[in-house]
Design a protein around this motif. Structure first.
Motif, PDB file in Angstrom:
ATOM      1  N   ARG A 299       0.924  -1.431  -0.082  1.00 11.98           N
ATOM      2  CA  ARG A 299       0.036   0.039  -0.120  1.00 11.98           C
ATOM      3  C   ARG A 299       0.987   1.227  -0.010  1.00 11.98           C
ATOM      4  O   ARG A 299       0.569   1.974  -0.623  1.00 11.98           O
ATOM      5  CB  ARG A 299      -1.029   0.060   1.143  1.00 11.98           C
ATOM      6  N   GLN A 300       1.890   1.072   0.794  1.00 11.05           N
ATOM      7  CA  GLN A 300       2.735   2.456   0.908  1.00 11.05           C
ATOM      8  C   GLN A 300       3.438   2.782  -0.458  1.00 11.05           C
ATOM      9  O   GLN A 300       3.741   3.884  -0.909  1.00 11.05           O
ATOM     10  CB  GLN A 300       3.878   2.329   2.018  1.00 11.05           C
ATOM     11  N   ALA A 301       3.942   1.564  -1.078  1.00 14.04           N
ATOM     12  CA  ALA A 301       4.546   1.803  -2.543  1.00 14.04           C
ATOM     13  C   ALA A 301       3.501   2.225  -3.489  1.00 14.04           C
ATOM     14  O   ALA A 301       4.039   3.041  -4.213  1.00 14.04           O
ATOM     15  CB  ALA A 301       5.243   0.428  -2.749  1.00 14.04           C
ATOM     16  N   HIS A 302       2.511   1.645  -3.602  1.00 14.30           N
ATOM     17  CA  HIS A 302       1.387   2.071  -4.434  1.00 14.30           C
ATOM     18  C   HIS A 302       0.991   3.763  -4.194  1.00 14.30           C
ATOM     19  O   HIS A 302       1.021   4.688  -5.084  1.00 14.30           O
ATOM     20  CB  HIS A 302       0.017   1.408  -4.424  1.00 14.30           C
ATOM     21  N   ALA A 303       0.947   4.152  -2.970  1.00 18.46           N
ATOM     22  CA  ALA A 303       0.779   5.386  -2.682  1.00 18.46           C
ATOM     23  C   ALA A 303       2.075   6.353  -3.002  1.00 18.46           C
ATOM     24  O   ALA A 303       1.697   7.456  -3.685  1.00 18.46           O
ATOM     25  CB  ALA A 303       0.628   5.601  -1.227  1.00 18.46           C
ATOM     26  N   GLU A 304       3.145   5.909  -2.961  1.00 16.67           N
ATOM     27  CA  GLU A 304       4.264   6.591  -3.344  1.00 16.67           C
ATOM     28  C   GLU A 304       4.502   6.604  -4.909  1.00 16.67           C
ATOM     29  O   GLU A 304       4.544   7.859  -5.784  1.00 16.67           O
ATOM     30  CB  GLU A 304       5.604   6.162  -3.110  1.00 16.67           C
ATOM     31  N   LEU A 305       4.136   5.521  -5.675  1.00 16.46           N
ATOM     32  CA  LEU A 305       4.220   5.578  -7.227  1.00 16.46           C
ATOM     33  C   LEU A 305       3.086   6.308  -7.843  1.00 16.46           C
ATOM     34  O   LEU A 305       3.370   7.035  -8.523  1.00 16.46           O
ATOM     35  CB  LEU A 305       4.025   4.006  -7.628  1.00 16.46           C
ATOM     36  N   ALA A 306       1.879   6.517  -7.160  1.00 13.76           N
ATOM     37  CA  ALA A 306       0.933   7.327  -7.567  1.00 13.76           C
ATOM     38  C   ALA A 306       1.275   8.788  -7.430  1.00 13.76           C
ATOM     39  O   ALA A 306       0.775   9.694  -8.258  1.00 13.76           O
ATOM     40  CB  ALA A 306      -0.161   7.158  -6.493  1.00 13.76           C
ATOM     41  N   ASP A 307       2.139   9.023  -6.499  1.00 12.34           N
ATOM     42  CA  ASP A 307       2.849  10.423  -6.420  1.00 12.34           C
ATOM     43  C   ASP A 307       4.078  10.653  -7.285  1.00 12.34           C
ATOM     44  O   ASP A 307       4.746  11.679  -6.955  1.00 12.34           O
ATOM     45  CB  ASP A 307       3.144  10.536  -4.851  1.00 12.34           C
ATOM     46  N   THR A 308       4.387   9.884  -8.059  1.00 13.01           N
ATOM     47  CA  THR A 308       5.459   9.828  -9.013  1.00 13.01           C
ATOM     48  C   THR A 308       5.209  10.010 -10.349  1.00 13.01           C
ATOM     49  O   THR A 308       4.596   8.996 -11.151  1.00 13.01           O
ATOM     50  CB  THR A 308       6.437   8.385  -8.936  1.00 13.01           C
ATOM     51  N   PRO A 309       4.932  11.160 -10.927  1.00 16.47           N
ATOM     52  CA  PRO A 309       3.971  11.452 -12.061  1.00 16.47           C
ATOM     53  C   PRO A 309       4.941  11.205 -13.358  1.00 16.47           C
ATOM     54  O   PRO A 309       6.231  10.847 -13.285  1.00 16.47           O
ATOM     55  CB  PRO A 309       3.697  12.812 -11.978  1.00 16.47           C
ATOM     56  N   SER A 310       4.430  11.212 -14.415  1.00 16.98           N
ATOM     57  CA  SER A 310       5.138  11.241 -15.704  1.00 16.98           C
ATOM     58  C   SER A 310       5.684  10.110 -16.160  1.00 16.98           C
ATOM     59  O   SER A 310       5.834  10.034 -17.478  1.00 16.98           O
ATOM     60  CB  SER A 310       6.328  12.398 -15.655  1.00 16.98           C
ATOM     61  N   ILE A 311       6.004   9.148 -15.321  1.00 15.51           N
ATOM     62  CA  ILE A 311       6.342   7.838 -15.849  1.00 15.51           C
ATOM     63  C   ILE A 311       5.372   6.571 -15.485  1.00 15.51           C
ATOM     64  O   ILE A 311       4.564   6.868 -14.490  1.00 15.51           O
ATOM     65  CB  ILE A 311       7.690   7.583 -15.215  1.00 15.51           C
ATOM     66  N   ASP A 312       5.585   5.959 -16.448  1.00 22.03           N
ATOM     67  CA  ASP A 312       4.800   4.361 -16.131  1.00 22.03           C
ATOM     68  C   ASP A 312       5.593   3.964 -14.857  1.00 22.03           C
ATOM     69  O   ASP A 312       6.918   3.741 -14.972  1.00 22.03           O
ATOM     70  CB  ASP A 312       4.413   3.745 -17.156  1.00 22.03           C
ATOM     71  N   ARG A 313       5.088   3.031 -14.022  1.00 19.53           N
ATOM     72  CA  ARG A 313       5.790   2.352 -13.111  1.00 19.53           C
ATOM     73  C   ARG A 313       5.137   1.225 -12.280  1.00 19.53           C
ATOM     74  O   ARG A 313       4.015   0.884 -12.701  1.00 19.53           O
ATOM     75  CB  ARG A 313       6.154   3.471 -11.786  1.00 19.53           C
ATOM     76  N   GLY A 314       6.049   0.348 -11.654  1.00 22.13           N
ATOM     77  CA  GLY A 314       5.599  -0.576 -10.878  1.00 22.13           C
ATOM     78  C   GLY A 314       6.464  -1.207 -10.145  1.00 22.13           C
ATOM     79  O   GLY A 314       7.566  -0.657  -9.901  1.00 22.13           O
TER      80      GLY A 314
END
Length: 552
Positions: A136-151
């Motif tokens: 959950r924490q990782a998803h929240a951070e990735l959602a706050d990491t714009p401009s790139i696709d991520r996983g």
């Protein structure tokens, strides 16, 4: 088509489609590459790319940008981002809206991470090690990491339930749990970190180094069995990226034998060995003074087994941060360097270690690590099976990718840097004898087409019809690092994301994840087992569709 864009007259490097430096036009619409329209069709927008190099946007398949240990590192390394040069200020965008402020250093904040990747021409990045309870924490951070696709990849190599299923010979149960766990955490691939070794260290204490055939206490299973059991399950599930392996005994002199045994244990199964530079050391175990390269032997095995691939984990000289899900490695480094250190146990799943580190070219061990990484790039014959990485930030920042490109493409420059290192580096590695220079086409493979293919990202890493219009344009330069540090234009799904180093839009990328079928009856049995053994509910791992949508 609502909007049709033509990139006119660029020199294209698109290895996945056999294009190697050909001058062509490229068309895209609605965020996707499209076939050239009928003659006479006028584009809505034309980009004059004459004299420019056109490539798919970059794909980083192994970095550390989200999750529990990344946040610990951000707190621990406040010292390396306190200088004004390490701050990004909020900037108004030409198209309206604004970028976010952030901090750089060896472990940048979320927005800074995204902007800097985009500024290099990268539009996709995967964090390589998140424990399921940290999803959950990782998803929240990735959602706050714009401009790139991520996983991200989920840690499974020291998971208690998986070790019990493997020890019991329950391959069907191993496969069912793996499918459920990847789906429940909305992650992309299974990750093994020092399989069995982290759990052994947590039980037996300081400095324990686990061999491939040592029994894990309590669980009566070996690292070899863990690797084989999870690799078999991942291959049977036909995962797009079957298995991501951080081998046992990372960083230890003499660990090359364990690395070779890990490769051999996979047999014909697909597997990817990560930050392979850190696993390629000869010498006596525990004897740093005898450290040497064993890359030629390991690369020979990779060259003859096309089911295996590697990323390098290149070391660059300078200040950075070591962060790893390999708790015993963190302890080992702490004893060597004596700097501040953080270690944590993740219940029934993993561990981690975080500390500052500075690589110095006059330090023999550090210089050997630098040279050993470059040997890997130069000795693996098939560029489709070796991927550029620094294990960001462990070997150095992803911002060093242009420097690595120059080292690979310019033998004279490489030898000049080698000459600044201790003379023993030439005696203990083969780097000084390697004349190979990468071409632009090969660079496009190891930074774009190759990682996209290894990840099963059919819409990334190429410029064929149907691909995402993630495109980077570079201005040629005699200094290859200068060329790759500052793209002329970066497109993300057809929008101009970066122009000459300036962010033009702050569009939101997407989180890439898997949804797999799993045996419901076995899941019920798993839930009953879990309640009998642990104090928290298994359902706490699962991220619902609604929660995922809210995370963006």
């Amino acid at each position: 088509m609502a909007s049709l864009t033509k990139i006119a007259g660029g020199t294209l490097y698109d290895p996945a489609n056999g294009i190697d430096g050909q001058v062509r036009d490229l068309w895209f619409a609605d965020g996707k590459i499209v076939a050239p329209p009928t003659p006479g069709t006028k584009p809505t927008r034309t980009i004059d790319a004459e004299g420019l190099v056109v490539m798919p946007a970059g794909v980083d398949m192994h970095c550390h940008i989200a999750g529990p240990k990344v946040n610990v590192a951000r707190k621990l390394r406040a010292d390396d981002r306190s200088h004004p040069d390490q701050l990004l200020e909020r900037t108004r965008l030409a198209a309206g809206g604004s970028t976010r402020s952030g901090s750089l250093g060896s472990v940048p904040s979320t927005f800074a991470t995204a902007y800097k990747y985009a500024g290099l021409g990268y539009t996709t990045a995967f964090d390589a090690a998140v424990p399921p309870s940290g999803a959950r924490q990782a998803h929240a951070e990735l959602a706050d990491t714009p401009s790139i696709d991520r996983g991200f990849y989920t840690l499974v190599g020291n998971n208690h339930y998986l070790m019990e299923r493997i020890a019991a010979g329950d391959q069907a149960g191993t496969q069912a749990f793996l499918a459920w766990l990847l789906t429940a955490t909305r992650s992309y691939a299974p990750k093994l970190v020092n399989p069995g070794g982290v759990e052994t260290w947590k039980q037996q204490g300081a400095g324990h180094s686990t061999g491939l055939d040592d029994l894990v206490p309590t669980f009566n299973v070996t690292p070899r069995a863990i690797i084989q059991g999870i690799a078999q399950a991942a291959n049977d599930l036909a995962l797009p990226h079957p298995l991501h392996v951080h081998c046992n005994q990372l960083g230890m002199p003499g660990n090359w034998q364990t690395t070779l045994a890990t490769m051999q244990s996979l047999g014909n199964l697909q597997g990817h060995l990560t930050h392979i530079q850190f696993h390629s050391y000869g010498g006596g175990q525990g004897e740093e003074q005898s450290l040497k390269s064993e890359v030629p032997l390991l690369a020979e095995y990779i060259n003859s087994h096309d089911n295996l691939s590697v990323d390098v984990g290149q070391v660059l000289f300078g200040n950075t941060t070591s962060m790893t899900g390999d708790g015993p490695l963190g302890y080992y480094l702490r004893n060597i360097y004596g700097d501040r250190w953080y270690s944590a146990d993740t219940e029934v799943e993993a561990g981690c270690g975080v500390m500052p580190i500075e690589y110095k070219n006059k330090n023999l061990v550090h210089a050997l690590q630098w040279a050993i990484g470059l040997e890997w790039y130069l000795l693996v014959e098939d560029p489709w099976r070796v991927v550029m990485s620094t294990d960001h930030p462990n070997g150095g920042s992803f911002l060093a990718y242009p420097e690595i490109i120059r080292l690979l493409m310019d033998r004279t420059y490489r030898n000049d840097v080698l000459a600044t290192c201790p003379a023993e580096v030439r005696e203990r590695t083969s780097l000084g004898d390697l004349d190979r220079e990468y071409t632009l086409g090969e660079i496009a493979i190891i930074t774009r087409a190759g990682p996209a293919r290894l990840l099963g990202l059919t819409q990334k890493g190429h410029l064929g019809v149907g691909a995402d219009a993630d495109i980077t344009l570079y201005t040629p330069h005699d200094n290859w690092a200068e060329m790759f540090q500052l793209p002329r234009l970066v497109f993300k799904r057809g929008e101009v994301l970066v122009e000459q180093g300036e962010i033009r839009t702050a569009n939101v990328g997407q989180t890439l994840h898997l949804t797999l079928d799993y045996d419901q009856d076995r899941l019920k049995a798993l839930a009953d087992w879990w309640r009998a053994h642990y104090s928290f509910e298994l359902e706490n791992f699962s991220i619902s569709d609604q929660e995922f949508a809210q995370l963006g």
